[in-house]
Design a protein around this motif. Sequence first.
Motif, PDB file in Angstrom:
ATOM      1  N   ASP A  66       8.611   9.871   8.707  1.00 24.53           N
ATOM      2  CA  ASP A  66      10.023  10.223   8.594  1.00 24.53           C
ATOM      3  C   ASP A  66      10.889   9.421   9.559  1.00 24.53           C
ATOM      4  OD1 ASP A  66       9.476  12.097   6.647  1.00 24.53           O
ATOM      5  OD2 ASP A  66       9.183  13.719   8.092  1.00 24.53           O
ATOM      6  N   THR A  67      10.296   8.988  10.666  1.00 23.64           N
ATOM      7  CA  THR A  67      11.038   8.233  11.677  1.00 23.64           C
ATOM      8  C   THR A  67      10.629   6.766  11.630  1.00 23.64           C
ATOM      9  OG1 THR A  67      11.171  10.181  13.125  1.00 23.64           O
ATOM     10  CG2 THR A  67      11.574   8.025  14.129  1.00 23.64           C
ATOM     11  N   ILE A  68      11.614   5.895  11.478  1.00 24.10           N
ATOM     12  CA  ILE A  68      11.366   4.452  11.453  1.00 24.10           C
ATOM     13  C   ILE A  68      11.464   3.908  12.878  1.00 24.10           C
ATOM     14  CG2 ILE A  68      12.258   2.224  10.672  1.00 24.10           C
ATOM     15  CD1 ILE A  68      10.889   3.771   8.482  1.00 24.10           C
ATOM     16  N   MET A  69      10.459   3.132  13.273  1.00 27.32           N
ATOM     17  CA  MET A  69      10.450   2.516  14.598  1.00 27.32           C
ATOM     18  C   MET A  69      10.926   1.077  14.469  1.00 27.32           C
ATOM     19  SD  MET A  69       9.445   5.021  16.423  1.00 27.32           S
ATOM     20  CE  MET A  69       9.457   4.048  17.930  1.00 27.32           C
ATOM     21  N   LEU A  70      12.138   0.804  14.941  1.00 31.85           N
ATOM     22  CA  LEU A  70      12.663  -0.548  14.901  1.00 31.85           C
ATOM     23  C   LEU A  70      11.913  -1.431  15.891  1.00 31.85           C
ATOM     24  CD1 LEU A  70      16.496   0.183  14.673  1.00 31.85           C
ATOM     25  CD2 LEU A  70      14.951  -0.458  12.821  1.00 31.85           C
ATOM     26  N   ARG A  71      11.768  -2.706  15.541  1.00 31.83           N
ATOM     27  CA  ARG A  71      11.033  -3.722  16.330  1.00 31.83           C
ATOM     28  C   ARG A  71       9.534  -3.446  16.351  1.00 31.83           C
ATOM     29  NH1 ARG A  71      15.691  -5.960  15.568  1.00 31.83           N
ATOM     30  NH2 ARG A  71      17.325  -4.631  16.384  1.00 31.83           N
ATOM     31  N   GLU A  72       9.089  -2.495  15.549  1.00 31.59           N
ATOM     32  CA  GLU A  72       7.662  -2.194  15.487  1.00 31.59           C
ATOM     33  C   GLU A  72       7.197  -2.243  14.038  1.00 31.59           C
ATOM     34  OE1 GLU A  72       6.523   1.302  17.623  1.00 31.59           O
ATOM     35  OE2 GLU A  72       7.842   0.872  19.321  1.00 31.59           O
ATOM     36  N   THR A  73       5.942  -1.869  13.806  1.00 33.34           N
ATOM     37  CA  THR A  73       5.360  -1.913  12.465  1.00 33.34           C
ATOM     38  C   THR A  73       5.586  -0.594  11.742  1.00 33.34           C
ATOM     39  OG1 THR A  73       3.665  -3.505  13.122  1.00 33.34           O
ATOM     40  CG2 THR A  73       3.217  -2.187  11.174  1.00 33.34           C
ATOM     41  N   ASN A  74       6.073  -0.673  10.501  1.00 32.27           N
ATOM     42  CA  ASN A  74       6.267   0.492   9.654  1.00 32.27           C
ATOM     43  C   ASN A  74       5.618   0.235   8.298  1.00 32.27           C
ATOM     44  OD1 ASN A  74       8.437   2.400  11.107  1.00 32.27           O
ATOM     45  ND2 ASN A  74       8.952   0.266  11.533  1.00 32.27           N
ATOM     46  N   SER A  75       5.297   1.306   7.587  1.00 31.31           N
ATOM     47  CA  SER A  75       4.560   1.173   6.329  1.00 31.31           C
ATOM     48  C   SER A  75       5.221   1.958   5.216  1.00 31.31           C
ATOM     49  CB  SER A  75       3.117   1.668   6.509  1.00 31.31           C
ATOM     50  OG  SER A  75       2.437   0.912   7.488  1.00 31.31           O
ATOM     51  N   LEU A  76       5.144   1.382   4.011  1.00 30.39           N
ATOM     52  CA  LEU A  76       5.559   2.055   2.790  1.00 30.39           C
ATOM     53  C   LEU A  76       4.312   2.322   1.965  1.00 30.39           C
ATOM     54  CD1 LEU A  76       8.657  -0.133   1.799  1.00 30.39           C
ATOM     55  CD2 LEU A  76       8.561   1.810   3.378  1.00 30.39           C
ATOM     56  N   ILE A  77       4.215   3.519   1.407  1.00 25.26           N
ATOM     57  CA  ILE A  77       3.019   3.915   0.657  1.00 25.26           C
ATOM     58  C   ILE A  77       3.368   4.066  -0.820  1.00 25.26           C
ATOM     59  CG2 ILE A  77       1.273   5.704   0.356  1.00 25.26           C
ATOM     60  CD1 ILE A  77       1.492   6.354   3.277  1.00 25.26           C
ATOM     61  N   MET A 116      -0.580  -6.156   2.825  1.00 25.44           N
ATOM     62  CA  MET A 116      -0.822  -5.165   1.778  1.00 25.44           C
ATOM     63  C   MET A 116      -2.261  -4.702   1.857  1.00 25.44           C
ATOM     64  SD  MET A 116      -0.331  -5.630  -2.342  1.00 25.44           S
ATOM     65  CE  MET A 116      -0.545  -4.264  -3.484  1.00 25.44           C
ATOM     66  N   THR A 117      -2.443  -3.385   1.935  1.00 21.19           N
ATOM     67  CA  THR A 117      -3.785  -2.816   2.015  1.00 21.19           C
ATOM     68  C   THR A 117      -3.922  -1.717   0.971  1.00 21.19           C
ATOM     69  OG1 THR A 117      -3.130  -1.182   3.684  1.00 21.19           O
ATOM     70  CG2 THR A 117      -3.940  -3.302   4.496  1.00 21.19           C
ATOM     71  N   PHE A 118      -5.170  -1.335   0.708  1.00 21.17           N
ATOM     72  CA  PHE A 118      -5.447  -0.258  -0.243  1.00 21.17           C
ATOM     73  C   PHE A 118      -6.237   0.825   0.460  1.00 21.17           C
ATOM     74  CE2 PHE A 118      -4.916  -4.075  -2.754  1.00 21.17           C
ATOM     75  CZ  PHE A 118      -4.059  -3.655  -3.753  1.00 21.17           C
ATOM     76  N   ASP A 119      -5.933   2.058   0.120  1.00 16.41           N
ATOM     77  CA  ASP A 119      -6.617   3.201   0.722  1.00 16.41           C
ATOM     78  C   ASP A 119      -6.904   4.216  -0.370  1.00 16.41           C
ATOM     79  OD1 ASP A 119      -7.654   5.201   2.208  1.00 16.41           O
ATOM     80  OD2 ASP A 119      -5.876   5.563   3.440  1.00 16.41           O
ATOM     81  N   ASN A 120      -8.078   4.122  -0.968  1.00 16.03           N
ATOM     82  CA  ASN A 120      -8.447   5.052  -2.033  1.00 16.03           C
ATOM     83  C   ASN A 120      -9.014   6.360  -1.499  1.00 16.03           C
ATOM     84  OD1 ASN A 120      -7.666   3.261  -4.042  1.00 16.03           O
ATOM     85  ND2 ASN A 120      -9.653   2.229  -4.051  1.00 16.03           N
ATOM     86  N   ASN A 121      -9.189   6.416  -0.167  1.00 10.45           N
ATOM     87  CA  ASN A 121      -9.727   7.645   0.425  1.00 10.45           C
ATOM     88  C   ASN A 121      -8.630   8.656   0.722  1.00 10.45           C
ATOM     89  OD1 ASN A 121     -12.408   6.692   0.472  1.00 10.45           O
ATOM     90  ND2 ASN A 121     -11.974   5.517   2.329  1.00 10.45           N
ATOM     91  N   THR A 122      -7.389   8.168   0.811  1.00 13.58           N
ATOM     92  CA  THR A 122      -6.274   9.066   1.095  1.00 13.58           C
ATOM     93  C   THR A 122      -5.780   9.686  -0.190  1.00 13.58           C
ATOM     94  OG1 THR A 122      -5.600   7.733   2.989  1.00 13.58           O
ATOM     95  CG2 THR A 122      -3.970   9.239   2.095  1.00 13.58           C
ATOM     96  N   LYS A 123      -5.793  10.988  -0.267  1.00 17.18           N
ATOM     97  CA  LYS A 123      -5.365  11.709  -1.468  1.00 17.18           C
ATOM     98  C   LYS A 123      -4.098  12.493  -1.119  1.00 17.18           C
ATOM     99  CE  LYS A 123      -9.170  10.292  -3.440  1.00 17.18           C
ATOM    100  NZ  LYS A 123      -9.145   9.181  -4.408  1.00 17.18           N
ATOM    101  N   THR A 124      -2.966  11.916  -1.441  1.00 16.48           N
ATOM    102  CA  THR A 124      -1.709  12.604  -1.147  1.00 16.48           C
ATOM    103  C   THR A 124      -1.310  13.545  -2.263  1.00 16.48           C
ATOM    104  OG1 THR A 124      -0.450  10.792  -2.126  1.00 16.48           O
ATOM    105  CG2 THR A 124      -0.888  10.687   0.239  1.00 16.48           C
ATOM    106  N   ASP A 125      -1.769  13.272  -3.468  1.00 16.05           N
ATOM    107  CA  ASP A 125      -1.402  14.104  -4.606  1.00 16.05           C
ATOM    108  C   ASP A 125      -2.448  13.929  -5.701  1.00 16.05           C
ATOM    109  OD1 ASP A 125      -0.225  15.651  -6.502  1.00 16.05           O
ATOM    110  OD2 ASP A 125       1.508  14.361  -6.843  1.00 16.05           O
ATOM    111  N   ILE A 130      -3.804   4.566  -3.651  1.00 11.76           N
ATOM    112  CA  ILE A 130      -2.798   4.223  -2.654  1.00 11.76           C
ATOM    113  C   ILE A 130      -2.797   2.720  -2.379  1.00 11.76           C
ATOM    114  CG2 ILE A 130      -2.009   4.606  -0.281  1.00 11.76           C
ATOM    115  CD1 ILE A 130      -1.824   7.073  -2.022  1.00 11.76           C
ATOM    116  N   SER A 131      -1.599   2.116  -2.366  1.00 14.85           N
ATOM    117  CA  SER A 131      -1.437   0.775  -1.796  1.00 14.85           C
ATOM    118  C   SER A 131      -0.360   0.869  -0.727  1.00 14.85           C
ATOM    119  CB  SER A 131      -1.048  -0.254  -2.864  1.00 14.85           C
ATOM    120  OG  SER A 131       0.324  -0.192  -3.153  1.00 14.85           O
ATOM    121  N   ILE A 132      -0.548   0.136   0.338  1.00 14.78           N
ATOM    122  CA  ILE A 132       0.338   0.237   1.502  1.00 14.78           C
ATOM    123  C   ILE A 132       0.953  -1.121   1.788  1.00 14.78           C
ATOM    124  CG2 ILE A 132       0.492   0.850   3.952  1.00 14.78           C
ATOM    125  CD1 ILE A 132      -2.023   2.575   3.526  1.00 14.78           C
ATOM    126  N   LEU A 133       2.278  -1.138   1.914  1.00 13.97           N
ATOM    127  CA  LEU A 133       2.988  -2.345   2.351  1.00 13.97           C
ATOM    128  C   LEU A 133       3.318  -2.171   3.822  1.00 13.97           C
ATOM    129  CD1 LEU A 133       4.380  -5.060   1.703  1.00 13.97           C
ATOM    130  CD2 LEU A 133       6.471  -3.745   1.280  1.00 13.97           C
TER     131      LEU A 133
END
Length: 349
Positions: A66-77, A116-125, A130-133
């Motif tokens: 929910d909180t974006i960290m500027l100047r750091e690494t953030n991810s979109l799922i 870009m990474t993939f995470d098939n172990n994470t079950k959000t719904d 899952i692919s992560i940018l």
Amino acid sequence: MHLCSNGRCLNSTKYKMAINHIDMSFNLEIFNVNNLDLKLPYICTCGIYKNKQHIAPPVRWSAKTDTIMLRETNSLICEYHSDVACPSNADKIWRYTNTDKMLCSNGSCFNEKYKMTFDNNTKTDGNAKISILVIKNFTEEDVREYTCSCKFVSFTKTLEVTNYINMPENLKSSAVYRDNQVIIEISTEKVFPILKCNETIFETLSLCHNSLFCNAHSSSEKKYIRQDMKVKQSYGTTVSNFTFYKVQGELIVDTNGITCSTIALEVKCFVGNRPFIVTVLTEIRCNDIETIGQYIPSASIGLVFIIIIVMICICCEFKMRRKPKHLLCKVKDLTYNKLCKCFNNGQGH
């Protein structure tokens, strides 16, 4: 509010209605889907029959936190909810929407800023894949529209940033000793929200190495002090809908009469819920007596006294030989001889 009726839409740039006359079905296509579109219920009406549903797209993305960290690494799922709409062997792509620039495809990215990474172990719904940018060094310019797609199914929306933290940039700190107080100055050119400092670890290291020359306030010790930093100056600027502050603060710590010591202070500060430590050093000069003590180690004091006694005895012996002896000097006893030498030296005859 009617969106579309019999194939015609009030907002043709946002909605499109298609009618299949063969099986008498129709569908609503929504462009540039945003968070509000996902929250609203949609009612499909045919004659007296109605059906109410929420959007459940087979592909959709959201920010990881929910909180974006500027100047750091953030991810979109991005979540792929349908094996039919998104087979495992289909192309999975991240891109900018407004320029249609491709960022990553099937795990390979075209700029080192992205990963870009993939995470098939994470079950959000359910059984979502899952692919992560991953966006490195996130800046104000990275707040834009993103599209995540699988085969011919895509989901587009603008990254909405309501909570963000910008850790201090060009952080400067200093400490000076004045009138039994250490004055700590902390400043930053760019931060959000305003930094707060309220806890100090106060550690002294005595520079007086000879206890005979030191006073009670030059000992080494460590203590904790809770005191809020006073903000002397702050003003905000807005850049691309982001607010940043320039801050200059002051923290005053009483030294309680400490002398002849190096003072190390660790100031605990916060930006939002993110802590960080500011370390400063200063020195309290020694007085004249303590300065002398620095050059005379404690172990050498006994030797110095012995040397002084030997020199006095040599001096007494030398003076006694040059002058007539007192009557007591004729006494053979060793104790009287010693007394005689001192007596002769003191009387001068």
